[in-house]
Design a protein around this motif. Structure first.
Motif, PDB file in Angstrom:
ATOM      1  N   VAL A   1       0.865  -1.186   0.000  1.00 21.92           N
ATOM      2  CA  VAL A   1       0.000   0.000   0.000  1.00 21.92           C
ATOM      3  C   VAL A   1       0.905   1.241   0.000  1.00 21.92           C
ATOM      4  CG1 VAL A   1      -1.938   1.081   1.199  1.00 21.92           C
ATOM      5  CG2 VAL A   1      -1.544  -1.383   1.424  1.00 21.92           C
TER       6      VAL A   1
ATOM      7  N   ASP B   1       0.877   4.310   1.264  1.00 22.00           N
ATOM      8  CA  ASP B   1       1.200   5.112   2.448  1.00 22.00           C
ATOM      9  C   ASP B   1       1.717   4.269   3.601  1.00 22.00           C
ATOM     10  OD1 ASP B   1      -1.108   3.824   3.096  1.00 22.00           O
ATOM     11  OD2 ASP B   1      -2.058   5.544   4.069  1.00 22.00           O
ATOM     12  N   LEU B   2       2.169   3.070   3.282  1.00 24.51           N
ATOM     13  CA  LEU B   2       2.652   2.179   4.333  1.00 24.51           C
ATOM     14  C   LEU B   2       4.074   2.560   4.744  1.00 24.51           C
ATOM     15  CD1 LEU B   2       0.878  -0.017   5.378  1.00 24.51           C
ATOM     16  CD2 LEU B   2       2.114  -1.641   3.963  1.00 24.51           C
ATOM     17  N   LEU B   3       4.300   2.708   6.031  1.00 22.86           N
ATOM     18  CA  LEU B   3       5.644   3.050   6.493  1.00 22.86           C
ATOM     19  C   LEU B   3       6.360   1.815   7.014  1.00 22.86           C
ATOM     20  CD1 LEU B   3       7.595   5.440   7.051  1.00 22.86           C
ATOM     21  CD2 LEU B   3       6.729   5.399   9.388  1.00 22.86           C
TER      22      LEU B   3
ATOM     23  N   GLU C   1       5.865  -2.491   7.697  1.00 22.95           N
ATOM     24  CA  GLU C   1       5.055  -3.699   7.595  1.00 22.95           C
ATOM     25  C   GLU C   1       5.811  -4.850   8.228  1.00 22.95           C
ATOM     26  OE1 GLU C   1       3.593  -4.845   3.742  1.00 22.95           O
ATOM     27  OE2 GLU C   1       2.149  -6.178   4.753  1.00 22.95           O
TER      28      GLU C   1
ATOM     29  N   ARG D   1       0.761  -3.557  10.348  1.00 21.40           N
ATOM     30  CA  ARG D   1       1.214  -2.504   9.439  1.00 21.40           C
ATOM     31  C   ARG D   1       1.005  -1.147  10.075  1.00 21.40           C
ATOM     32  NH1 ARG D   1      -2.002  -3.974   3.963  1.00 21.40           N
ATOM     33  NH2 ARG D   1      -0.508  -5.457   3.119  1.00 21.40           N
TER      34      ARG D   1
ATOM     35  N   ARG E   1       0.576   2.776   8.986  1.00 21.79           N
ATOM     36  CA  ARG E   1       0.444   3.756   7.909  1.00 21.79           C
ATOM     37  C   ARG E   1       1.080   5.060   8.351  1.00 21.79           C
ATOM     38  NH1 ARG E   1      -4.563   0.741   7.037  1.00 21.79           N
ATOM     39  NH2 ARG E   1      -5.603   1.757   8.766  1.00 21.79           N
ATOM     40  N   ARG E   2       1.530   5.829   7.393  1.00 21.17           N
ATOM     41  CA  ARG E   2       2.156   7.119   7.695  1.00 21.17           C
ATOM     42  C   ARG E   2       1.241   7.999   8.526  1.00 21.17           C
ATOM     43  NH1 ARG E   2       6.884   7.808   4.985  1.00 21.17           N
ATOM     44  NH2 ARG E   2       6.863   6.420   3.192  1.00 21.17           N
TER      45      ARG E   2
ATOM     46  N   GLU F   1       0.063   7.650  11.533  1.00 27.69           N
ATOM     47  CA  GLU F   1      -0.816   7.100  12.559  1.00 27.69           C
ATOM     48  C   GLU F   1      -0.045   6.699  13.814  1.00 27.69           C
ATOM     49  OE1 GLU F   1      -2.964   3.483  11.864  1.00 27.69           O
ATOM     50  OE2 GLU F   1      -1.199   2.391  11.187  1.00 27.69           O
TER      51      GLU F   1
ATOM     52  N   THR G   1       5.052   9.016  12.657  1.00 24.23           N
ATOM     53  CA  THR G   1       4.300   7.778  12.803  1.00 24.23           C
ATOM     54  C   THR G   1       4.829   7.143  14.084  1.00 24.23           C
ATOM     55  OG1 THR G   1       4.315   7.618  10.430  1.00 24.23           O
ATOM     56  CG2 THR G   1       3.703   5.630  11.637  1.00 24.23           C
TER      57      THR G   1
END
Lengths: 332, 330
Positions: free
Chosen positions: B2, B4-6, B8, B39, B41-42, B44, B215
């Motif tokens: 995905v 915007d995934l920072l 995983e 995961r 996300r950026r 969060e 994040t």
């Protein structure tokens, strides 16, 4: 109407510590009553003097550097501070028992936990019969939710988990049906699920073994809300507010009490909301602020607050507040 | 992946050897982290909650490659780069990435070197990661960072022991921000602080997160704090995630029996208000050395059945984004 029976009366207690940097006035004029059978919470942040107050009751202050400078601690009218060592030893663990935060340091590592519980009964109640001792020990351990107490009786402290050790400590403290149990952060070191269980067991065991009064010392307001009938809020060596738990949590009157409650994250508020924190830091006991001791952090402080320390005044029946701005009608 | 995934994390496992016996031979291993995936996300804040010994701190360390995972991968996407599996990197391969991932520790007393001044403590990561910076630039950055965490510039000259616990935690946060990280791992960042100071630091973390677009992997045992700061959470028990979902959802409608017991145990500072019926757990947390077969929670679970001993239930999605590893809870 006769009031509730006072079991313990602390009058003008001052416990100071002589340090290299000066005199730390950890407890600096505390007045507090504990009534028969009640659960009284003494709350405050670290360094406010709540634990030193507890240790002073049984004269357990390490001296030097500590010293009880003045005050009286009347237990059923007798001043504990005037007792001889043997007299005091009979009171400790007998009429008044204590539970500390870290059970590992208060249990003797070279004796089995069963022996330690039974020792308390033997010493204070003169029970000599080994079978009776064992039976009473096992019964107490069972009451505190220790599984398989017949077997656990023979365990050494290091063989038990933190939660089990704390149960043993409480069993030991309740072994002689004390009139007063002083519990200093008894569940702080434990996980949430255990904390809830142990507090509940402690209250149940108290009710079943002679209805001891409990002085619960903690920094956790939520724990107080769930267990205590009355609450004393301590700050900078003094009691700032004293009230029944319900009205105190519903309408905190002292700005410090209000600040503490506002600092807690509330359920359902969720991300994005800001907490109303108390600004600044706790003052040091080497030099308390002039006037009201909370004035350096109080959002409502006025000129008078900086000059004159308010009295712990009864603003409503059964409710005392140390604040110039709180009168009988509530807060100014 | 995905876009915007920072971060995983996939099927992460960390095992610690256990030595014992006369010759201190290896007699087994503790599965501290036993196959977890999540995961971030950026932007969060993801909360990892659980009681002591559940493995949450080890997860944080494994993400930073401070402990070596036995298996699994930790994909991190550095700014402007491609995802990298941190678990596959050597120490030297990890070094350039460390600037992007910083840690905030629980104990503000032991996480700052007592012999160094605050300015030295904060300059160190700058010297390592930005060797081109001049001393004057570093001093300027230190003063700016101190301002961001609410400390006066004079604080730079002081030593850790001159500060209170809350102030030390602010210094720790400023140090973590020095390298302009994109991911913060905060391991119990407020649990050693007094209530009034805890609120100050939580507010500060929230402000900085917005300002710096951070994040955060927020590791904590205090559920009220977690509910307050996290967007999504994962509840861990014995090295596994038993439930994960949006924080508000998990708190409102917990699915796993362990989550329910955990939430029911939170004391609330409002007497007389209706609260969750308390679910008391019996028995003790099994040792990670000797895990029960099947579901790790079954020895304490109020709704356990014989089938729970056979296989470990997998996380199954029960509502959008909200999964639990229990087929029997309703």
């Amino acid at each position: 109407m006769p009031g509730p029976v006072k079991l313990l009366e602390i009058r003008g207690l001052r416990t100071w510590f002589e340090l290299e940097e000066g005199t730390a006035r950890a407890v600096d004029g505390v007045d507090l009553d504990v009534r028969e059978g009640e659960v009284l919470g003494l709350v405050g942040e670290s360094g406010c003097g709540k634990s030193v107050t507890a240790l002073s009751i049984l004269n357990l202050i390490p001296a030097p550097p500590g010293r009880i400078v003045s005050g009286e601690i009347l237990f059923r009218g007798r001043d504990l501070l005037k007792l001889s060592r043997p007299e005091l030893r009979a009171v400790r663990g007998g009429d008044i028992a204590m539970v500390f935060q870290e059970p590992m340091t208060s249990l003797n590592p070279v004796f089995t936990v069963g022996w330690q519980i039974e020792e308390a009964i033997r010493f204070h109640q003169g029970v000599g019969d080994r079978r009776e001792l064992a039976a009473r020990g096992v019964r107490l351990m069972g009451k505190l939710g220790i599984p398989d107490p017949e077997r656990r009786r023979g365990a050494y402290p290091h063989e038990l988990s933190g939660g089990m050790r704390q149960r043993v400590m409480i069993a030991m403290a309740l072994a002689c049906s004390p009139a007063l149990l002083i519990a200093d952060e008894p569940t702080t070191a434990l996980d949430a699920t255990l904390q809830a269980e142990i507090l509940e067991l402690m209250l149940r065991a108290k009710a079943e073994s002679g209805d001891a009064a409990i002085l619960l010392i903690t920094h956790d307001l939520a724990v107080v809300a769930e267990t205590c009938g009355r609450v004393a809020v301590m700050y900078a060596g003094r009691i700032q507010e004293l009230a029944d738990a319900d009205p105190l949590f519903r309408e905190p009157l002292h700005p410090y009490t209000r600040g503490l409650l506002d600092s807690l994250p509330r359920p359902g508020t969720g991300k994005g909301t800001r907490l109303r924190a108390i600004p600044g830091t706790v003052p040091r006991s080497l030099s308390w602020p002039s006037g009201c001791r909370f004035q350096t952090r109080c959002p409502l402080a006025q000129d008078r607050c900086r000059r004159v320390e308010p009295e712990l005044a009864e603003v409503r029946p059964g409710r005392r507040v140390r604040c110039h701005l709180v009168g009988p009608e509530g807060r100014a | 992946m995905v876009p915007d995934l920072l971060l995983e994390v996939q099927d992460l496992r960390v095992h610690f050897p256990v030595y014992g016996g006369l010759l201190s031979r290896r007699i087994g291993e503790v599965r501290a982290v036993d196959g977890i995936s999540f995961r971030l996300r950026r932007g969060e804040t993801f909360g990892l909650v659980g009681e002591s010994g559940c493995g949450k701190t080890t997860v944080g360390k494994a993400v930073l490659n401070l402990v070596r995972p036995a298996s699994g991968s930790v994909f991190f996407t550095p700014p402007g780069g491609e995802p990298v599996d941190l678990a596959s990197l050597t120490r030297s391969g990890m070094r350039p990435l460390r600037a992007h991932i910083q840690m905030i520790f629980q104990d503000p007393y032991s996480s700052l070197n007592p012999r160094l001044s605050v300015s030295e403590i904060m300059s160190e990561p700058l010297r390592i990661h930005f060797p081109a910076m001049t001393p004057a630039e570093r001093a300027e950055r230190v003063a700016w960072l101190l301002g961001k965490v609410g400390l006066p510039p004079e604080a730079a000259a002081g030593c850790p022991h001159e500060f209170s616990g809350g102030q030390r935690q602010r210094i720790g946060i400023a140090r973590a921000l020095a390298t302009r990280p994109s991911l913060i791992i905060a391991d119990e960042p407020v649990s050693a602080l007094d209530v009034s100071i805890q609120a100050q630091v939580l507010n500060l973390l929230q402000d900085l997160q917005e300002e710096f677009g951070l994040t955060t992997l927020f590791i904590a045992h205090d559920l009220s704090v977690v509910e307050h700061v996290c967007d999504r959470i994962a509840v861990m028990y014995l090295g596994s995630i038993v439930e994960t979902g949006p924080a508000a959802e998990v708190f409102r409608a917990p699915l796993h029996p362990y989550t329910r017991a955990l939430l029911s145990a939170i004391p609330r500072p409002s007497p007389g208000t209706p609260r969750r019926e308390r679910i008391l757990l019996t028995g003790e947390v099994p040792s990670a050395l000797n895990q029960p077969s099947g579901c790790g929670f079954r020895t304490r679970c109020p709704i356990a059945r014989p089938a729970c001993a056979e296989s470990r239930p997998a996380l199954a999605e029960r509502a959008p984004g909200h999964s639990a590893a229990c087929p029997y809870s309703t």
